[in-house]
Structures are given as C-alpha cells and as structure tokens.
Design a protein around this motif. Structure first.
Motif, mmCIF file in Angstrom:
data_model
loop_
_atom_site.group_PDB
_atom_site.id
_atom_site.type_symbol
_atom_site.label_atom_id
_atom_site.label_comp_id
_atom_site.label_asym_id
_atom_site.label_seq_id
_atom_site.Cartn_x
_atom_site.Cartn_y
_atom_site.Cartn_z
ATOM 1 N N LEU A 101 70.833 93.427 -19.114
ATOM 2 C CA LEU A 101 71.679 94.545 -18.712
ATOM 3 C C LEU A 101 71.409 95.788 -19.546
ATOM 4 C CD1 LEU A 101 73.916 95.098 -16.640
ATOM 5 C CD2 LEU A 101 75.593 94.587 -18.411
ATOM 6 N N THR A 102 70.978 95.595 -20.775
ATOM 7 C CA THR A 102 70.715 96.739 -21.646
ATOM 8 C C THR A 102 69.233 96.952 -21.943
ATOM 9 O OG1 THR A 102 71.078 95.312 -23.585
ATOM 10 C CG2 THR A 102 72.964 96.585 -22.777
ATOM 11 N N TYR A 122 72.511 106.330 -21.273
ATOM 12 C CA TYR A 122 71.578 105.566 -20.444
ATOM 13 C C TYR A 122 70.785 106.463 -19.508
ATOM 14 C CZ TYR A 122 72.879 100.993 -22.124
ATOM 15 O OH TYR A 122 73.034 99.885 -22.933
ATOM 16 N N GLY A 153 68.833 96.827 -15.424
ATOM 17 C CA GLY A 153 70.115 96.703 -16.117
ATOM 18 C C GLY A 153 70.677 98.060 -16.501
ATOM 19 N N LYS A 154 69.804 98.945 -16.994
ATOM 20 C CA LYS A 154 70.237 100.298 -17.362
ATOM 21 C C LYS A 154 70.750 101.051 -16.136
ATOM 22 C CE LYS A 154 67.167 101.008 -21.359
ATOM 23 N NZ LYS A 154 66.406 99.745 -21.339
ATOM 24 N N LYS A 155 70.069 100.863 -14.992
ATOM 25 C CA LYS A 155 70.500 101.537 -13.761
ATOM 26 C C LYS A 155 71.843 100.996 -13.279
ATOM 27 C CE LYS A 155 65.891 102.777 -12.082
ATOM 28 N NZ LYS A 155 64.865 102.557 -11.017
ATOM 29 N N VAL A 179 77.620 101.768 -12.338
ATOM 30 C CA VAL A 179 79.016 101.362 -12.516
ATOM 31 C C VAL A 179 79.813 102.459 -13.227
ATOM 32 C CG1 VAL A 179 80.557 99.711 -13.632
ATOM 33 C CG2 VAL A 179 78.485 98.908 -12.485
ATOM 34 N N THR A 180 79.248 103.001 -14.305
ATOM 35 C CA THR A 180 79.951 104.069 -15.024
ATOM 36 C C THR A 180 80.065 105.315 -14.158
ATOM 37 O OG1 THR A 180 77.865 104.764 -16.073
ATOM 38 C CG2 THR A 180 79.285 103.250 -17.305
ATOM 39 N N LEU A 208 82.959 105.662 -21.164
ATOM 40 C CA LEU A 208 82.226 105.736 -19.898
ATOM 41 C C LEU A 208 81.265 106.930 -19.885
ATOM 42 C CD1 LEU A 208 85.016 104.959 -17.260
ATOM 43 C CD2 LEU A 208 83.108 103.485 -17.920
ATOM 44 N N ILE A 267 74.242 99.859 -15.256
ATOM 45 C CA ILE A 267 75.239 100.492 -16.134
ATOM 46 C C ILE A 267 75.482 101.932 -15.685
ATOM 47 C CG2 ILE A 267 75.694 101.309 -18.475
ATOM 48 C CD1 ILE A 267 74.202 98.849 -19.511
ATOM 49 N N LEU A 285 78.324 106.244 -22.349
ATOM 50 C CA LEU A 285 77.398 105.256 -21.782
ATOM 51 C C LEU A 285 76.560 105.865 -20.665
ATOM 52 C CD1 LEU A 285 79.587 102.005 -21.589
ATOM 53 C CD2 LEU A 285 77.588 102.399 -23.046
ATOM 54 N N HIS A 286 77.205 106.605 -19.780
ATOM 55 C CA HIS A 286 76.508 107.210 -18.643
ATOM 56 C C HIS A 286 75.445 108.185 -19.127
ATOM 57 C CE1 HIS A 286 76.274 108.006 -14.335
ATOM 58 N NE2 HIS A 286 76.151 109.300 -14.631
#
Length: 236
Positions: A3-4, A72, A9-11, A16-17, A65, A13, A68-69
């Motif tokens: 996920l990271t 990433y 996985g980055k996409k 979702v954010t 959020l 995240i 993170l957005h």
C-alpha cells in the motif's frame, strides 16, 4: 507493504484521501451556503463546530488526509519522472486525449495548497485557534467573536483582492477535482468503458455545484461589502 511501497498502493491512498477530501469540500460548501440564507443560522453551525473535542479531532484527521494526499502526489510524480528517465526531456507532442488538468495535477495541487494556507489564516486561525488561544475573539478585531463566522466572511470578502484570489483558487480546485474524481474511481477498480464517461460527467457536475456554492458566498459578500463601503455604513 504494497500500500505504501508500490505505485498502485500509492494511487489507492491518493484515491481514498481524494474522495474523502471531496466529501469534506461538499459539506463545507453546503455549510457556507447557509450564510447566504441566514447569517445567524451559519453562526449556530460555527458554534457547534467550534473548539469542541470532536471538531478538534476532525480537524486533525482532515490535516492528516491533506498531508497524505499531497505527499503521495509528490512521491508518485517523482516516481513517474524517474521511470521515464531521459525520455522526459524529449520534445514530444501532447496526446490529444490527455486532459490539461491531468498533465498539470501537481501544479494545480500546489495552487490548491497555497490557497488552503491562506484560507486557514483567514478563518481557522481566527476561529478555532482564536477560540483556544485568544479568549474567544478573532485576531482581526476584538469586536469579532471567534464563532461569528458570518462577520469573518464579511470582513474577509469586503476586500476585492481577497475575493479575486479566492475565485482563482476555486477554479484551480475545480480542475483538480474534475480530473481526480473519475481517476480515483478508476484506480479503485470501479470504472469501465460504460462508467468512464459517467464518472467524468458526475465529477464535472459535482465539482461545478460545489465550487459555485463557494463562489456565490464570496461574490455576494464582496458585493455587500463594496455596497456598504460606498454607502458609508458599517464595514462589517
């Protein structure tokens, strides 16, 4: 952890954010629209969402959020540039079907973040933070209570320069959302040939309505402020 560490996985995240932030913007736009109908009603909402524990927790979550957005987004951009290597310097024609927003999402993101910092200064700093650190009064004037959101809106947008800056910011957010909306569903596997255009249409309509609500508040209060100043009445 995929996920990271992986690009997929980055996409995920990012998606979702991004969807969570769009939902927050929708709530925020509807909340602000109350000020157009009833400033008193808007202040009741502001009081309910003041420096209460649940509002503080929600604000902290929203901050996570956003971070993170944004982080990433930068990681994915750097990863894509590294993958292209020297090819990124080649002069090539831009694909006709690639949207302008898609090619400039990072730039749009930076504009959105800069506008957000200004917005935090104008409102969060004078509302939630002021309620905690300034005896409940906004820093812009001892006569404005931290929960008097309507007065802060009027104070901010009586300045045409601020109003224009905010409207430009809304345009950048619109471009960012219209691309990010369908892209998020595509990443999450909720897209196909049938739904691709549907998600794009839904995203365009959704983003337009949300941004128009924000813009309406700015324009209405700016006009009120200019009219009030011309008539020589109270600045607020």
């Amino acid at each position: 952890m995929w996920l990271t560490n992986s690009s997929i996985g980055k996409k995920v995240i990012m998606s979702v954010t991004g969807i969570a932030l769009i939902l927050f913007l929708t709530f925020h736009a509807c909340m602000n629209a109350v000020a157009l109908i009833s400033p008193e009603g808007y202040n009741v909402v502001c009081s309910a969402l003041g420096a209460n524990w649940y509002a503080l927790v929600a604000t902290a979550g929203l901050g996570v959020l956003v971070v993170l957005h944004f982080v990433y987004a930068i990681l994915l951009t750097l990863q894509n540039r590294k993958a292209r290597g020297a090819n990124r310097y080649a002069v090539v024609d831009k694909p006709a079907k690639v949207e302008w927003a898609s090619q400039n999402m990072l730039v749009l993101g930076f504009i959105v973040v800069v506008g957000m910092l200004l917005h935090l200064y104008n409102f969060w700093f004078n509302m939630m933070f002021a309620e905690l650190a300034n005896s409940g009064y906004a820093y812009v004037g001892s006569s404005i209570h931290a929960n008097d959101g309507a007065a802060l809106i009027a104070y901010t947008f009586k300045c045409p320069v601020y109003s224009i800056i905010y409207l430009v910011w809304f345009v950048a957010i619109w471009f960012h959302i219209t691309h990010g909306f369908w892209s998020a569903f595509q990443t999450l596997g909720l897209n196909n040939k049938v739904w691709f255009n549907r998600w794009k249409t839904i995203g365009n309509v959704w983003a337009t309505i949300v941004m128009l609500l924000f813009a309406a508040v700015v324009i209405v209060f700016c006009i009120k402020g200019l009219t009030c100043s011309a008539a020589g009445c109270c600045a607020l």
